[in-house]
Design a protein around this motif. Structure first.
Motif, PDB file in Angstrom:
ATOM      1  N   SER A 130      -1.499  16.159 -20.337  1.00 16.37           N
ATOM      2  CA  SER A 130      -0.403  17.084 -20.630  1.00 16.37           C
ATOM      3  C   SER A 130      -0.391  18.220 -19.606  1.00 16.37           C
ATOM      4  O   SER A 130      -1.421  18.575 -19.021  1.00 16.37           O
ATOM      5  CB  SER A 130      -0.537  17.673 -22.033  1.00 16.37           C
ATOM      6  N   LEU A 131       0.773  18.775 -19.409  1.00 17.53           N
ATOM      7  CA  LEU A 131       0.913  19.890 -18.472  1.00 17.53           C
ATOM      8  C   LEU A 131       0.028  21.059 -18.897  1.00 17.53           C
ATOM      9  O   LEU A 131      -0.632  21.677 -18.057  1.00 17.53           O
ATOM     10  CB  LEU A 131       2.388  20.308 -18.406  1.00 17.53           C
ATOM     11  N   LEU A 132      -0.012  21.336 -20.208  1.00 20.24           N
ATOM     12  CA  LEU A 132      -0.839  22.434 -20.709  1.00 20.24           C
ATOM     13  C   LEU A 132      -2.315  22.202 -20.377  1.00 20.24           C
ATOM     14  O   LEU A 132      -2.987  23.100 -19.880  1.00 20.24           O
ATOM     15  CB  LEU A 132      -0.665  22.595 -22.224  1.00 20.24           C
ATOM     16  N   SER A 133      -2.810  21.004 -20.616  1.00 25.83           N
ATOM     17  CA  SER A 133      -4.227  20.753 -20.344  1.00 25.83           C
ATOM     18  C   SER A 133      -4.526  20.770 -18.848  1.00 25.83           C
ATOM     19  O   SER A 133      -5.584  21.247 -18.435  1.00 25.83           O
ATOM     20  CB  SER A 133      -4.685  19.438 -20.983  1.00 25.83           C
ATOM     21  N   ILE A 180      -4.959  25.127 -28.604  1.00 26.48           N
ATOM     22  CA  ILE A 180      -5.268  26.373 -29.312  1.00 26.48           C
ATOM     23  C   ILE A 180      -4.458  27.517 -28.713  1.00 26.48           C
ATOM     24  O   ILE A 180      -4.495  27.760 -27.506  1.00 26.48           O
ATOM     25  CB  ILE A 180      -6.780  26.686 -29.287  1.00 26.48           C
ATOM     26  N   LYS A 181      -3.726  28.176 -29.586  1.00 28.57           N
ATOM     27  CA  LYS A 181      -2.887  29.297 -29.164  1.00 28.57           C
ATOM     28  C   LYS A 181      -3.720  30.571 -29.072  1.00 28.57           C
ATOM     29  O   LYS A 181      -4.855  30.634 -29.552  1.00 28.57           O
ATOM     30  CB  LYS A 181      -1.724  29.455 -30.141  1.00 28.57           C
ATOM     31  N   ARG A 231      -4.527  33.613 -20.366  1.00 24.26           N
ATOM     32  CA  ARG A 231      -3.422  33.068 -21.149  1.00 24.26           C
ATOM     33  C   ARG A 231      -2.485  32.250 -20.258  1.00 24.26           C
ATOM     34  O   ARG A 231      -2.409  32.480 -19.066  1.00 24.26           O
ATOM     35  CB  ARG A 231      -2.612  34.202 -21.769  1.00 24.26           C
ATOM     36  N   ILE A 232      -1.791  31.349 -20.919  1.00 20.33           N
ATOM     37  CA  ILE A 232      -0.724  30.596 -20.263  1.00 20.33           C
ATOM     38  C   ILE A 232       0.393  30.459 -21.297  1.00 20.33           C
ATOM     39  O   ILE A 232       0.126  30.398 -22.497  1.00 20.33           O
ATOM     40  CB  ILE A 232      -1.216  29.221 -19.759  1.00 20.33           C
ATOM     41  N   TYR A 233       1.622  30.436 -20.844  1.00 19.98           N
ATOM     42  CA  TYR A 233       2.759  30.366 -21.754  1.00 19.98           C
ATOM     43  C   TYR A 233       3.463  29.027 -21.598  1.00 19.98           C
ATOM     44  O   TYR A 233       3.717  28.564 -20.485  1.00 19.98           O
ATOM     45  CB  TYR A 233       3.707  31.534 -21.507  1.00 19.98           C
ATOM     46  N   ALA A 234       3.729  28.387 -22.733  1.00 21.78           N
ATOM     47  CA  ALA A 234       4.381  27.079 -22.733  1.00 21.78           C
ATOM     48  C   ALA A 234       5.199  26.928 -24.006  1.00 21.78           C
ATOM     49  O   ALA A 234       4.948  27.596 -25.012  1.00 21.78           O
ATOM     50  CB  ALA A 234       3.324  25.976 -22.647  1.00 21.78           C
ATOM     51  N   GLU A 285       5.357  30.076 -26.014  1.00 18.17           N
ATOM     52  CA  GLU A 285       4.213  30.475 -26.845  1.00 18.17           C
ATOM     53  C   GLU A 285       2.974  30.684 -25.972  1.00 18.17           C
ATOM     54  O   GLU A 285       2.819  30.053 -24.929  1.00 18.17           O
ATOM     55  CB  GLU A 285       3.937  29.431 -27.918  1.00 18.17           C
ATOM     56  N   CYS A 286       2.097  31.548 -26.443  1.00 13.30           N
ATOM     57  CA  CYS A 286       0.884  31.895 -25.720  1.00 13.30           C
ATOM     58  C   CYS A 286      -0.245  30.939 -26.102  1.00 13.30           C
ATOM     59  O   CYS A 286      -0.572  30.786 -27.277  1.00 13.30           O
ATOM     60  CB  CYS A 286       0.484  33.331 -26.046  1.00 13.30           C
ATOM     61  N   PHE A 287      -0.845  30.305 -25.089  1.00  5.42           N
ATOM     62  CA  PHE A 287      -1.977  29.410 -25.280  1.00  5.42           C
ATOM     63  C   PHE A 287      -3.181  29.932 -24.510  1.00  5.42           C
ATOM     64  O   PHE A 287      -3.034  30.590 -23.483  1.00  5.42           O
ATOM     65  CB  PHE A 287      -1.641  27.996 -24.783  1.00  5.42           C
ATOM     66  N   ARG A 288      -4.350  29.598 -25.005  1.00  9.60           N
ATOM     67  CA  ARG A 288      -5.586  29.985 -24.343  1.00  9.60           C
ATOM     68  C   ARG A 288      -5.759  29.176 -23.054  1.00  9.60           C
ATOM     69  O   ARG A 288      -5.448  27.993 -23.010  1.00  9.60           O
ATOM     70  CB  ARG A 288      -6.779  29.757 -25.266  1.00  9.60           C
TER      71      ARG A 288
END
Length: 170
Positions: free
Chosen positions: A67-70, A79-80, A89-92, A99-102
């Protein structure tokens, strides 16, 4: 002379194209399991969370690390940030836009934070279930609100059974 410049240019373009194709190869579930199962088992021994649950969550939440987030944040468990998060932080987009993710330095840090995250009071009921009862853990995670998807427990159970991840819990 002009022919050799064109040949070199074409060779460079082809090498770049093939390099890009290689970079786009997705990690399979089997590869993901092989890569991270030792971390999941170590965390089971240290934190009391079934390795099968950790692996299934990592597979689903990160799309096996694809995934792009990972890929951008090493966040393999979705986990947000929540209020107390002091790290990067990263926002997706998720349930809501932006939303804010760790964000973690490494995948190992993501696994460590996941184990600590499940130590919160809202998840304490999970530790009353036997470590080998992945179905109770999966249903408990859903009931405690880990994910908003109403079929989350069934998704975890399906992955665990399909890949025999319950073997990691023994």
């Amino acid at each position: 002379m002009n022919f050799s410049k064109n040949a070199i240019l074409l060779a460079g373009i082809l090498l770049t194209a093939f390099g890009s194709l290689r970079a786009q190869v997705r990690q399979t579930r089997e590869e993901y399991i092989d890569r991270y199962k030792s971390i999941a088992v170590a965390h089971m021994e240290r934190y009391g969370i079934p390795a099968s649950i950790t692996m299934a969550q990592g597979i689903l939440e990160s799309d096996c690390g694809n995934s792009l987030l990972s890929m951008k944040s090493n966040n393999h468990f979705g986990i947000k940030c929540h209020r107390a998060w002091q790290g990067q932080r990263i926002y997706a987009d998720d349930d809501l836009k932006g939303e804010c993710f760790r964000k973690y330095r490494s995948v190992g840090d993501s696994y460590e934070d996941h184990s600590n995250f499940l130590k919160q009071p809202r998840y304490q009921v999970l530790y009353t279930y036997p470590i080998t009862d992945y179905q109770a853990w999966a249903r408990g995670l859903q009931k405690c609100g880990y994910a908003t998807n109403k079929g989350y427990a069934n998704m975890l159970i399906k992955v665990i059974e399909q890949y025999e991840l319950y073997e990691l819990d023994r």
